[in-house]
Enzyme design. Structure first.
Site, PDB file in Angstrom:
ATOM      1  N   HIS A 135       0.930  -1.177  -0.087  1.00 29.89           N
ATOM      2  CA  HIS A 135      -0.044   0.080   0.037  1.00 29.89           C
ATOM      3  C   HIS A 135       0.932   1.199   0.034  1.00 29.89           C
ATOM      4  O   HIS A 135       0.214   2.458  -0.411  1.00 29.89           O
ATOM      5  CB  HIS A 135      -0.902  -0.002   1.251  1.00 29.89           C
ATOM      6  CG  HIS A 135      -0.346   0.223   2.739  1.00 29.89           C
ATOM      7  ND1 HIS A 135      -0.079  -0.612   3.487  1.00 29.89           N
ATOM      8  CD2 HIS A 135      -0.019   1.629   2.961  1.00 29.89           C
ATOM      9  CE1 HIS A 135       0.559  -0.126   4.441  1.00 29.89           C
ATOM     10  NE2 HIS A 135       0.324   1.282   4.297  1.00 29.89           N
ATOM     11  N   ASP A 196      -0.481  -7.578   1.640  1.00 31.40           N
ATOM     12  CA  ASP A 196       0.218  -6.155   1.587  1.00 31.40           C
ATOM     13  C   ASP A 196       1.440  -6.324   1.731  1.00 31.40           C
ATOM     14  O   ASP A 196       1.946  -6.184   2.896  1.00 31.40           O
ATOM     15  CB  ASP A 196      -0.551  -5.334   2.761  1.00 31.40           C
ATOM     16  CG  ASP A 196      -0.419  -3.877   2.724  1.00 31.40           C
ATOM     17  OD1 ASP A 196       0.375  -3.522   1.822  1.00 31.40           O
ATOM     18  OD2 ASP A 196      -0.450  -3.089   3.562  1.00 31.40           O
ATOM     19  N   SER A 308       4.222   2.288   8.222  1.00 29.70           N
ATOM     20  CA  SER A 308       3.604   1.561   7.037  1.00 29.70           C
ATOM     21  C   SER A 308       4.824   0.948   6.365  1.00 29.70           C
ATOM     22  O   SER A 308       5.864   1.611   6.027  1.00 29.70           O
ATOM     23  CB  SER A 308       2.541   2.005   6.444  1.00 29.70           C
ATOM     24  OG  SER A 308       1.451   2.331   6.840  1.00 29.70           O
TER      25      SER A 308
END
Length: 358
Positions: A135, A196, A308
């Site tokens: 992502h 992901d 992230s």
């Protein structure tokens, strides 16, 4: 001299900075590869010395893009300095040398136009690849988003080199992207998509500590099942993500430092029951076979925006190497509530990773 070195090595922790140099000292004096005898004399003619090749069992050399560093050989997952973990603190210089930052060209309102801002983390796998979340590499419309640079060997963003009372690290290393490989099952238009995970190949090899002037040591992956049972085991997440739920403060920090947190942070977390994510009203697509549900028992520690793509790691003991078991995927806002965050489970993607290390 050799006997002293052998005794010293046996007593040193894996992460000790002198350990590898002592091992190399002994290896250079091995004169019979079968008997593993060691030549220790200081004068006279020495027998032929047997050099051990620096390659893994699968034959990939350290300079190869397919090299898989082995924790049992001290090739990964160690610190530049001996360390202890205390949750929620700045990481010490050289403590977590496998972390990387992904920078993107942005022009945020109130910030510098067309400048590099670091918005995701990653982990170094070998001299050619870093591992991150898929992502991080997509725009909201689903188009691919290419990092402008990858920063390696970083601790405090800004100063270069990073220095503390014990001395300075080597200068930060910057690399460009050669190619991006995102998992074919990832859906960039779905915020909570499974799969992901992504690999980024850099345009030039990354120098590693011990071989060249570098602060970088790759993370170990659990190729031999070192993550087989995570229950009750300490987990550590690290990154440069935001450290406050106050939107005004976090926004100002991002504009000032061009990263959510100026310093690399670390926090100790716990593996929670998958049902805490499966039953959470905030999550509609949690898949326990592919993802980990991770939080803290007191509910005030968490990964957050800017973390992230960063690594969730564990180790078998205090002197053992770190193994990456998760990738920061998604959570709720605000961070550090009683709802755990979701991490991509690395062990489920080892075949995918190995198949793409080319």
């Amino acid at each position: 001299h050799c006997l002293c070195a052998l005794i010293t090595v046996s007593r040193l922790p894996r992460a000790h900075p002198v350990r590898q140099s002592l091992i190399n000292f002994i290896r250079r004096r091995v004169c019979n590869s079968k008997k593993q005898s060691v030549f220790c004399c200081q004068s006279g003619d020495a027998p032929d010395v047997v050099e051990f090749p620096s390659s893994t069992d699968d034959g990939a050399s350290k300079n190869s893009a397919s090299w898989k560093p082995d924790g049992d050989k001290d090739e990964c997952g160690k610190a530049l300095v001996p360390t202890n973990i205390i949750g929620g603190e700045n990481a010490k210089l050289g403590e977590l040398p496998y972390n990387a930052l992904l920078g993107f060209i942005l022009s945020p309102t109130g910030g510098k136009a067309n400048s590099t801002y670091y918005i995701c983390g990653a982990s170094v796998l070998n001299k050619w690849y870093v591992l991150t979340a898929a992502h991080c590499l997509f725009e909201e419309d689903g188009s691919l988003k290419k990092p402008s640079e990858i920063s390696l060997g970083e601790n405090e963003v800004g100063p270069d080199p990073d220095c503390a009372f014990q001395g300075c690290l080597e200068p930060v290393i910057k690399r460009k992207v050669d190619r991006i490989i995102t998992h074919e099952g990832y859906n960039p238009r779905q915020l909570d998509s499974e799969h992901d995970i992504a690999l980024i190949k850099v345009n030039q090899p990354i120098p590693l500590h011990g071989d060249e002037k570098s602060n970088v040591i790759p993370i170990c992956l659990p190729w031999k099942g070192q993550d087989r049972d995570l229950r009750g085991r300490s987990l550590l997440v690290s990154g440069w993500g935001r450290t406050t739920n106050n939107p005004l403060i976090s926004r100002q920090d991002f504009l000032n430092y061009q990263v959510s947190s100026k310093n690399l942070k670390k926090v100790k977390l716990d593996l929670t029951n998958p049902s805490e994510c499966t039953n959470a009203r905030h999550y509609n697509n949690f898949q326990p076979q592919l993802q980990l549900c991770v939080g803290s028992r007191d509910g005030n520690k968490d990964s957050c925006n800017g973390d992230s793509g960063g690594p969730l790691v564990t180790r078998l003991g205090p002197n053992e190497p770190w193994y990456q078991v998760g990738i920061v995927s998604y959570g709720i806002t605000p961070c550090a509530t009683d709802v755990p965050a979701v991490y991509t489970k690395v062990s489920q993607y080892l075949d995918w990773i190995e198949g793409n290390l080319k």
